[in-house]
Design a protein around this motif. Structure first.
Motif, PDB file in Angstrom:
ATOM      1  N   TYR A  34       3.178   5.200 -20.079  1.00  0.00           N
ATOM      2  CA  TYR A  34       3.543   4.678 -21.391  1.00  0.00           C
ATOM      3  C   TYR A  34       5.063   4.743 -21.551  1.00  0.00           C
ATOM      4  O   TYR A  34       5.680   5.775 -21.258  1.00  0.00           O
ATOM      5  CB  TYR A  34       2.888   5.486 -22.497  1.00  0.00           C
ATOM      6  CG  TYR A  34       1.392   5.287 -22.604  1.00  0.00           C
ATOM      7  CD1 TYR A  34       0.858   4.255 -23.368  1.00  0.00           C
ATOM      8  CD2 TYR A  34       0.518   6.142 -21.943  1.00  0.00           C
ATOM      9  CE1 TYR A  34      -0.515   4.080 -23.472  1.00  0.00           C
ATOM     10  CE2 TYR A  34      -0.860   5.974 -22.041  1.00  0.00           C
ATOM     11  CZ  TYR A  34      -1.364   4.933 -22.807  1.00  0.00           C
ATOM     12  OH  TYR A  34      -2.725   4.760 -22.905  1.00  0.00           O
ATOM     13  N   TRP A 108       3.539   5.577 -32.399  1.00  0.00           N
ATOM     14  CA  TRP A 108       3.252   6.770 -31.611  1.00  0.00           C
ATOM     15  C   TRP A 108       1.778   7.139 -31.703  1.00  0.00           C
ATOM     16  O   TRP A 108       1.157   7.505 -30.701  1.00  0.00           O
ATOM     17  CB  TRP A 108       4.115   7.956 -32.047  1.00  0.00           C
ATOM     18  CG  TRP A 108       3.644   9.200 -31.356  1.00  0.00           C
ATOM     19  CD1 TRP A 108       3.022  10.281 -31.907  1.00  0.00           C
ATOM     20  CD2 TRP A 108       3.689   9.459 -29.945  1.00  0.00           C
ATOM     21  NE1 TRP A 108       2.683  11.204 -30.952  1.00  0.00           N
ATOM     22  CE2 TRP A 108       3.081  10.721 -29.732  1.00  0.00           C
ATOM     23  CE3 TRP A 108       4.189   8.750 -28.853  1.00  0.00           C
ATOM     24  CZ2 TRP A 108       2.957  11.291 -28.466  1.00  0.00           C
ATOM     25  CZ3 TRP A 108       4.068   9.313 -27.582  1.00  0.00           C
ATOM     26  CH2 TRP A 108       3.457  10.568 -27.406  1.00  0.00           C
ATOM     27  N   TYR A 112      -0.867   8.008 -28.746  1.00  0.00           N
ATOM     28  CA  TYR A 112      -1.550   9.311 -28.722  1.00  0.00           C
ATOM     29  C   TYR A 112      -3.065   9.154 -28.634  1.00  0.00           C
ATOM     30  O   TYR A 112      -3.726   9.872 -27.879  1.00  0.00           O
ATOM     31  CB  TYR A 112      -1.163  10.094 -29.973  1.00  0.00           C
ATOM     32  CG  TYR A 112      -1.842  11.438 -30.092  1.00  0.00           C
ATOM     33  CD1 TYR A 112      -1.444  12.517 -29.309  1.00  0.00           C
ATOM     34  CD2 TYR A 112      -2.897  11.625 -30.992  1.00  0.00           C
ATOM     35  CE1 TYR A 112      -2.070  13.746 -29.410  1.00  0.00           C
ATOM     36  CE2 TYR A 112      -3.526  12.852 -31.102  1.00  0.00           C
ATOM     37  CZ  TYR A 112      -3.107  13.911 -30.310  1.00  0.00           C
ATOM     38  OH  TYR A 112      -3.742  15.129 -30.408  1.00  0.00           O
ATOM     39  N   LEU A 115      -4.013   8.178 -24.948  1.00  0.00           N
ATOM     40  CA  LEU A 115      -3.563   9.021 -23.836  1.00  0.00           C
ATOM     41  C   LEU A 115      -4.725   9.714 -23.137  1.00  0.00           C
ATOM     42  O   LEU A 115      -5.616  10.255 -23.776  1.00  0.00           O
ATOM     43  CB  LEU A 115      -2.599  10.088 -24.351  1.00  0.00           C
ATOM     44  CG  LEU A 115      -1.103   9.815 -24.248  1.00  0.00           C
ATOM     45  CD1 LEU A 115      -0.332  10.927 -24.940  1.00  0.00           C
ATOM     46  CD2 LEU A 115      -0.667   9.692 -22.806  1.00  0.00           C
ATOM     47  N   VAL A 121       4.251   9.769 -20.112  1.00  0.00           N
ATOM     48  CA  VAL A 121       4.920   9.184 -21.271  1.00  0.00           C
ATOM     49  C   VAL A 121       6.418   9.330 -21.080  1.00  0.00           C
ATOM     50  O   VAL A 121       6.953  10.441 -21.077  1.00  0.00           O
ATOM     51  CB  VAL A 121       4.496   9.861 -22.587  1.00  0.00           C
ATOM     52  CG1 VAL A 121       5.235   9.228 -23.762  1.00  0.00           C
ATOM     53  CG2 VAL A 121       2.988   9.743 -22.797  1.00  0.00           C
ATOM     54  N   PHE A 151       6.637  14.262 -29.871  1.00  0.00           N
ATOM     55  CA  PHE A 151       6.103  13.394 -28.818  1.00  0.00           C
ATOM     56  C   PHE A 151       5.751  14.207 -27.572  1.00  0.00           C
ATOM     57  O   PHE A 151       4.713  13.984 -26.943  1.00  0.00           O
ATOM     58  CB  PHE A 151       7.116  12.301 -28.460  1.00  0.00           C
ATOM     59  CG  PHE A 151       7.482  11.392 -29.611  1.00  0.00           C
ATOM     60  CD1 PHE A 151       6.638  11.220 -30.691  1.00  0.00           C
ATOM     61  CD2 PHE A 151       8.686  10.693 -29.594  1.00  0.00           C
ATOM     62  CE1 PHE A 151       6.977  10.379 -31.739  1.00  0.00           C
ATOM     63  CE2 PHE A 151       9.033   9.843 -30.631  1.00  0.00           C
ATOM     64  CZ  PHE A 151       8.184   9.691 -31.720  1.00  0.00           C
ATOM     65  N   THR A 155       1.880  14.875 -26.325  1.00  0.00           N
ATOM     66  CA  THR A 155       1.552  14.383 -24.984  1.00  0.00           C
ATOM     67  C   THR A 155       0.884  15.488 -24.174  1.00  0.00           C
ATOM     68  O   THR A 155      -0.131  15.271 -23.505  1.00  0.00           O
ATOM     69  CB  THR A 155       2.820  13.890 -24.258  1.00  0.00           C
ATOM     70  OG1 THR A 155       3.376  12.791 -24.983  1.00  0.00           O
ATOM     71  CG2 THR A 155       2.503  13.445 -22.838  1.00  0.00           C
ATOM     72  N   ARG A 156       1.437  16.672 -24.245  1.00  0.00           N
ATOM     73  CA  ARG A 156       0.861  17.801 -23.518  1.00  0.00           C
ATOM     74  C   ARG A 156      -0.521  18.171 -24.054  1.00  0.00           C
ATOM     75  O   ARG A 156      -1.395  18.591 -23.295  1.00  0.00           O
ATOM     76  CB  ARG A 156       1.812  18.996 -23.606  1.00  0.00           C
ATOM     77  CG  ARG A 156       3.034  18.852 -22.704  1.00  0.00           C
ATOM     78  CD  ARG A 156       4.051  19.948 -22.936  1.00  0.00           C
ATOM     79  NE  ARG A 156       5.036  20.005 -21.854  1.00  0.00           N
ATOM     80  CZ  ARG A 156       6.165  20.699 -21.898  1.00  0.00           C
ATOM     81  NH1 ARG A 156       6.465  21.406 -22.988  1.00  0.00           N
ATOM     82  NH2 ARG A 156       7.008  20.703 -20.879  1.00  0.00           N
ATOM     83  N   LYS A 158      -2.783  16.254 -24.948  1.00  0.00           N
ATOM     84  CA  LYS A 158      -3.767  15.341 -24.379  1.00  0.00           C
ATOM     85  C   LYS A 158      -3.831  15.428 -22.863  1.00  0.00           C
ATOM     86  O   LYS A 158      -4.527  14.648 -22.215  1.00  0.00           O
ATOM     87  CB  LYS A 158      -3.445  13.901 -24.809  1.00  0.00           C
ATOM     88  CG  LYS A 158      -3.527  13.652 -26.315  1.00  0.00           C
ATOM     89  CD  LYS A 158      -4.940  13.796 -26.857  1.00  0.00           C
ATOM     90  CE  LYS A 158      -5.844  12.637 -26.476  1.00  0.00           C
ATOM     91  NZ  LYS A 158      -5.578  11.405 -27.222  1.00  0.00           N
ATOM     92  N   GLY A 160      -1.275  14.864 -20.887  1.00  0.00           N
ATOM     93  CA  GLY A 160      -0.329  13.932 -20.294  1.00  0.00           C
ATOM     94  C   GLY A 160       0.941  14.626 -19.830  1.00  0.00           C
ATOM     95  O   GLY A 160       1.141  15.822 -20.065  1.00  0.00           O
ATOM     96  N   PRO A 162       4.903  14.462 -20.240  1.00  0.00           N
ATOM     97  CA  PRO A 162       6.042  13.887 -20.949  1.00  0.00           C
ATOM     98  C   PRO A 162       7.305  13.911 -20.093  1.00  0.00           C
ATOM     99  O   PRO A 162       7.539  14.874 -19.350  1.00  0.00           O
ATOM    100  CB  PRO A 162       6.189  14.794 -22.166  1.00  0.00           C
ATOM    101  CG  PRO A 162       5.685  16.125 -21.691  1.00  0.00           C
ATOM    102  CD  PRO A 162       4.624  15.849 -20.656  1.00  0.00           C
TER     103      PRO A 162
END
Length: 266
Positions: A34, A108, A112, A115, A121, A151, A155-156, A158, A160, A162
């Motif tokens: 993303y 955003w 989210y 994700l 991201v 952000f 992200t963390r 989920k 993901g 960053p």
């Protein structure tokens, strides 16, 4: 229990098929990258309700050409970040957005919600956050850091990964043949919040300054940024003098800098 030959063979075939299907499923899983940010990162060809070729071309954000850089070789070199054989670049960046307006418009939250664990991201803001004269988008540096924290943290949450990017440099100021940092305290803020949260950082400001300086001011001005005389492009009959937004060659050069930065992350 003793298995018959036929039963054993059936179980063996089933096991092999299951393993093959699992392996296929793993290979087929796609890692999404993303992109969240502003016009320098945006894909103008995906702006809804706009005819890109007949309205905006040749302006490009570096995210517009990012997908084409992900071939088998480059994905293999990103094994520390990407665990799949396929990558899909989902460019959500939009012109004129700061960290605050990107959040307030629900852009955003849309990222989210979608994700998945293992997605990346890449976030690059700063150009519009710093625009004090444009109060509808301006964000002070402390607010800028707070939104980046948000952000990164979400992200963390989920699962993901960053990655904070300092803002790509504009084509000024030049001094003695060297491009200098135009982003000031917003550059510093991005570096500080990345260190604070122990998050991956690509210093795109420094990378772009170095790369543009190596090419030289005259070349970068004419080939990387939206500077051209009247009549060159139909969408800009009066020409353009824009040292923020990229021509296709500039967009690709910056995209390559980002990919190099990803390869060098630990």
């Amino acid at each position: 229990m003793k298995l018959s030959r036929n039963t054993f063979l059936s179980l063996l075939v089933f096991a092999l098929l299951s393993a093959g299907l699992m392996s296929f499923a793993l290979r087929e899983k796609v890692t999404k990258i993303y992109l969240v940010g502003d016009s320098t990162m945006a894909d103008y060809s995906k702006y809804e309700g706009e005819d890109y070729m007949n309205k905006r071309y040749p302006v490009m954000g570096w995210g517009q050409v990012f997908q084409e850089l992900f071939d088998e070789k480059s994905i293999a070199s990103l094994g520390h970040l990407i665990q799949t054989d396929s990558v899909f670049v989902d460019d959500r960046a939009r012109g004129g957005r700061s960290t605050r307006t990107f959040f307030e418009e629900g852009r955003w939250s849309a990222v989210y919600r979608e994700l998945q664990p293992g997605d990346l991201v890449l976030m690059q803001f700063g150009h519009n956050d710093a625009a004090k004269e444009k109060t509808e988008r301006y964000v002070a540096t402390e607010g800028y850091k707070e939104y980046i924290r948000l952000f990164v943290t979400q992200t963390r949450e989920k699962g993901g990964i960053p990655i904070v990017l300092t803002p790509v440099n504009r084509n000024y100021p030049w001094k003695d043949g060297k491009l200098e940092n135009v982003h000031g305290e917003y550059y510093t803020a991005a570096v500080e919040v990345a260190a604070e949260l122990d998050v991956q950082l690509i210093d795109l400001t420094q990378r772009s300054m170095d790369a543009f300086t190596a090419k030289g001011q005259d070349y970068v001005t004419a080939h990387y940024f939206m500077n051209f005389e009247p009549g060159v492009y139909p969408n800009y009959p009066e020409g353009s003098k824009d040292n923020t937004h990229f021509l296709p060659e500039g967009a690709k050069a910056v995209a390559e800098l980002v990919l190099e930065g990803m390869m060098e992350l630990e």
